[in-house]
Design a protein around this motif. Structure first.
Motif, PDB file in Angstrom:
ATOM      1  N   TYR A  12      -3.930  17.752  -1.186  1.00 42.66           N
ATOM      2  CA  TYR A  12      -4.109  16.652  -1.969  1.00 42.66           C
ATOM      3  C   TYR A  12      -3.597  15.384  -1.020  1.00 42.66           C
ATOM      4  CZ  TYR A  12      -2.907  13.058  -5.516  1.00 42.66           C
ATOM      5  OH  TYR A  12      -2.756  11.956  -6.385  1.00 42.66           O
ATOM      6  N   LYS A  13      -4.408  14.252  -1.112  1.00 39.81           N
ATOM      7  CA  LYS A  13      -3.948  12.942  -0.687  1.00 39.81           C
ATOM      8  C   LYS A  13      -4.042  11.885  -1.491  1.00 39.81           C
ATOM      9  CE  LYS A  13      -4.912  14.890   4.333  1.00 39.81           C
ATOM     10  NZ  LYS A  13      -3.370  14.726   4.610  1.00 39.81           N
ATOM     11  N   LEU A  14      -3.349  10.839  -1.323  1.00 40.64           N
ATOM     12  CA  LEU A  14      -3.372   9.570  -2.147  1.00 40.64           C
ATOM     13  C   LEU A  14      -3.339   8.415  -1.469  1.00 40.64           C
ATOM     14  CD1 LEU A  14      -3.476   8.330  -5.219  1.00 40.64           C
ATOM     15  CD2 LEU A  14      -0.894   8.523  -4.883  1.00 40.64           C
ATOM     16  N   PHE A  15      -4.018   7.352  -1.531  1.00 42.72           N
ATOM     17  CA  PHE A  15      -4.063   6.055  -1.188  1.00 42.72           C
ATOM     18  C   PHE A  15      -4.069   5.070  -2.188  1.00 42.72           C
ATOM     19  CE2 PHE A  15      -6.293   1.976  -0.743  1.00 42.72           C
ATOM     20  CZ  PHE A  15      -5.241   1.414   0.353  1.00 42.72           C
ATOM     21  N   ALA A  71       0.743  -1.095  -0.053  1.00 45.14           N
ATOM     22  CA  ALA A  71      -0.017   0.148  -0.026  1.00 45.14           C
ATOM     23  C   ALA A  71       0.769   1.403   0.240  1.00 45.14           C
ATOM     24  CB  ALA A  71      -1.007  -0.084   1.275  1.00 45.14           C
ATOM     25  N   VAL A  72       0.463   2.140  -0.692  1.00 43.90           N
ATOM     26  CA  VAL A  72       1.208   3.737  -0.841  1.00 43.90           C
ATOM     27  C   VAL A  72       0.167   4.783  -0.143  1.00 43.90           C
ATOM     28  CG1 VAL A  72       2.027   5.338  -2.383  1.00 43.90           C
ATOM     29  CG2 VAL A  72       2.510   2.976  -2.761  1.00 43.90           C
ATOM     30  N   VAL A 122      -7.223   5.843  -4.401  1.00 45.25           N
ATOM     31  CA  VAL A 122      -8.422   6.918  -3.835  1.00 45.25           C
ATOM     32  C   VAL A 122      -7.565   8.063  -3.287  1.00 45.25           C
ATOM     33  CG1 VAL A 122      -9.998   7.095  -2.096  1.00 45.25           C
ATOM     34  CG2 VAL A 122      -9.650   4.976  -2.829  1.00 45.25           C
ATOM     35  N   GLU A 123      -8.225   9.129  -4.269  1.00 43.19           N
ATOM     36  CA  GLU A 123      -7.453  10.578  -4.045  1.00 43.19           C
ATOM     37  C   GLU A 123      -8.366  11.666  -3.387  1.00 43.19           C
ATOM     38  OE1 GLU A 123      -5.348  11.567  -7.773  1.00 43.19           O
ATOM     39  OE2 GLU A 123      -6.436  10.079  -8.352  1.00 43.19           O
ATOM     40  N   PHE A 124      -7.829  12.494  -2.508  1.00 39.64           N
ATOM     41  CA  PHE A 124      -8.452  13.528  -2.159  1.00 39.64           C
ATOM     42  C   PHE A 124      -8.013  14.873  -2.694  1.00 39.64           C
ATOM     43  CE2 PHE A 124      -8.698  17.037   0.677  1.00 39.64           C
ATOM     44  CZ  PHE A 124     -10.078  17.142   0.844  1.00 39.64           C
TER      45      PHE A 124
END
Length: 470
Positions: A235-238, A226-227, A247-249
């Protein structure tokens, strides 16, 4: 000779006449017996009729006791009651509906197809509203994860890590009225999203939702596969590598552009989508929200002027500006989103529990159990969102989490949070009226339910977008 034969002939004729008369009498008796119904056959007929009706209703009826054989073949059926006559007169579908349905029932009935080979008729099943229901305390199934499983959770939402002493707020499960939610399964969600890109756009409440969703999925994969990237609060990313799922915010509290001029005045452009909007394109799932920032006043207000076209104004009612901005967003979605490629969601307003709501969030450990609640967010602005969505060309699924979240005054971060990147000091915690955060939510906690409802909406969706792979 003629005189000798005459007495003999007369006796024969007399015997024939007597025999004929006796035969006629016997035949009449036989016909009378045959015309009367056999008790055994009448009982059997009644049981057969009852059994047929019971079969239609799904009721088991004991088989009749064996009856002695009879030679009678002509009979009249026994008299029936008025109710039996009405039921027999009804069609099979009407009979099943009458016996299985009660007034107000939403249960679907699937009768047998008609004998003439026509189309099967059904009573349409009322769709369950998963956003209507109640909160149920469930210590065994909730929370869905432990906070230490997700080291990337921010201080803003990590209530247990920040010293909150109670934990009951983590154990409440949402139970819809009339149906059950599919049990959340992170791997099943990832399998649904294999090869997909999910984009969450909005304010800090949607960031709250992203942190919850990222943690729910992160808890279902091997950590080395997982990253998680958090370059900034914007900005956030999983990313789950084994599922090629991201999954981005994206931070965009107004959805339209907020621009700072050379004189440092901030202009809210109501007819222009947020500058990073092009980065949202290509997603398979989009989840939007906006609302809270439109109601800020004084020093909290993020803009100095509104702009529409070439016109710049300082004074405009919040509802009017909000309506124009939502229409800009709706036109952008209609023009840029391919409904065969992308599913669009809009999450409704997340409620606050401040002192003016009559349910201040500070020091609360139980959900609200009565209806005495004053909404902080104006209903007119909620109506704007719902009306805008109805008018759009692209179908948008409305995640209506407002009412179910209103009951959860206990689930806010309150004094166990951070502000401007720093945990509240002891002095600030002793002044909850000024410093308690009654907007954001603890994790684990309420936003997990928002994502369970998102999961349920996707699982029950008729769209082929999620079930297919790129």
């Amino acid at each position: 000779m003629e005189s000798l034969l005459s007495p003999v002939l007369n006796r024969k004729l007399l015997l024939c006449a007597i025999a004929s008369f006796l035969g006629f009498l016997l035949l009449s008796c036989s016909l009378q017996r045959a015309s009367r119904p056999s008790t055994a056959i009448a009982s059997l007929t009644h049981l057969e009729s009852t059994s047929a009706m019971a079969d239609l209703a799904g009721v088991s009826v004991p088989a009749p006791a064996p009856q002695p054989a009879t030679a009678a073949t002509i009979y009249s059926p026994p008299p029936q009651s008025a109710m039996e006559v009405e039921m027999v007169a009804a069609s099979p579908s009407e009979l099943v509906l009458a016996m299985n349905s009660s007034p107000g029932s939403s249960q679907a009935v699937h009768p047998s197809p008609p004998a003439d080979g026509g189309e099967e008729t059904t009573v349409e099943e009322k769709k369950c509203d998963i956003f209507e229901g109640k909160w149920v305390f469930d210590r065994w199934r909730y929370p869905l994860y432990q906070p230490h499983w997700c080291p990337f959770l921010s201080d803003q939402v990590s209530c247990r890590r920040n010293g909150r002493p109670d934990s009951e707020y983590e154990h409440w499960r949402w139970q819809p009225s009339g149906c059950d939610l599919p049990r959340y399964n992170g791997r099943e969600m990832l399998e649904k999203w294999r090869g997909k890109r999910v984009v969450i756009v909005g304010d800090s409440l949607n960031r709250n939702m992203w942190e919850s969703l990222a943690c729910m999925l992160y808890s279902s994969v091997r950590k080395e596969r997982a990253v998680v990237k958090q370059r900034s609060s914007d900005y956030k990313l999983f990313r789950a590598l084994d599922y090629d799922c991201s999954v981005e915010f994206f931070w965009s509290p107004f959805l339209v552009e907020l621009k700072e001029r050379e004189d440092h005045a901030k202009i809210l452009k109501l007819d222009k989508i947020f500058a990073n909007g092009r980065r949202w394109l290509g997603a398979d799932v989009m989840i939007f929200n906006t609302g809270h920032w439109w109601m800020h006043h004084g020093k909290m207000r993020a803009w100095n002027y509104f702009q529409r076209g070439d016109q710049v104004t300082e004074d405009m009612e919040a509802a009017v500006a909000f309506n124009r901005a939502l229409r800009t967003w709706a036109r952008w979605v209609d023009r840029n989103v391919n409904p065969r490629k992308t599913i669009v969601f809009f999450r409704s307003i997340s409620p606050e529990h401040k002192t003016e709501n009559l349910h201040f969030c500070y020091n609360q450990t139980k959900p609200i159990t009565n209806e005495r609640y004053v909404q902080w967010f104006p209903k007119s602005m909620v109506d704007i969102v719902e009306r805008t969505i109805r008018k759009m060309t692209i179908p948008v699924t409305y995640l209506n989490i407002t009412r179910l979240s209103e009951y959860r005054r206990d689930a806010h971060t309150a004094i166990y949070t951070s502000r401007q990147g720093k945990l509240l000091t002891i002095e600030q915690r002793l002044d909850p009226t000024r410093h308690a955060d009654c907007s954001h939510w603890c994790l684990p906690g309420l936003p997990d339910t928002w994502n369970v409802l998102l999961f349920a909406s996707i699982m029950t969706s008729s769209s082929s977008i999620i079930s297919s792979t790129n």
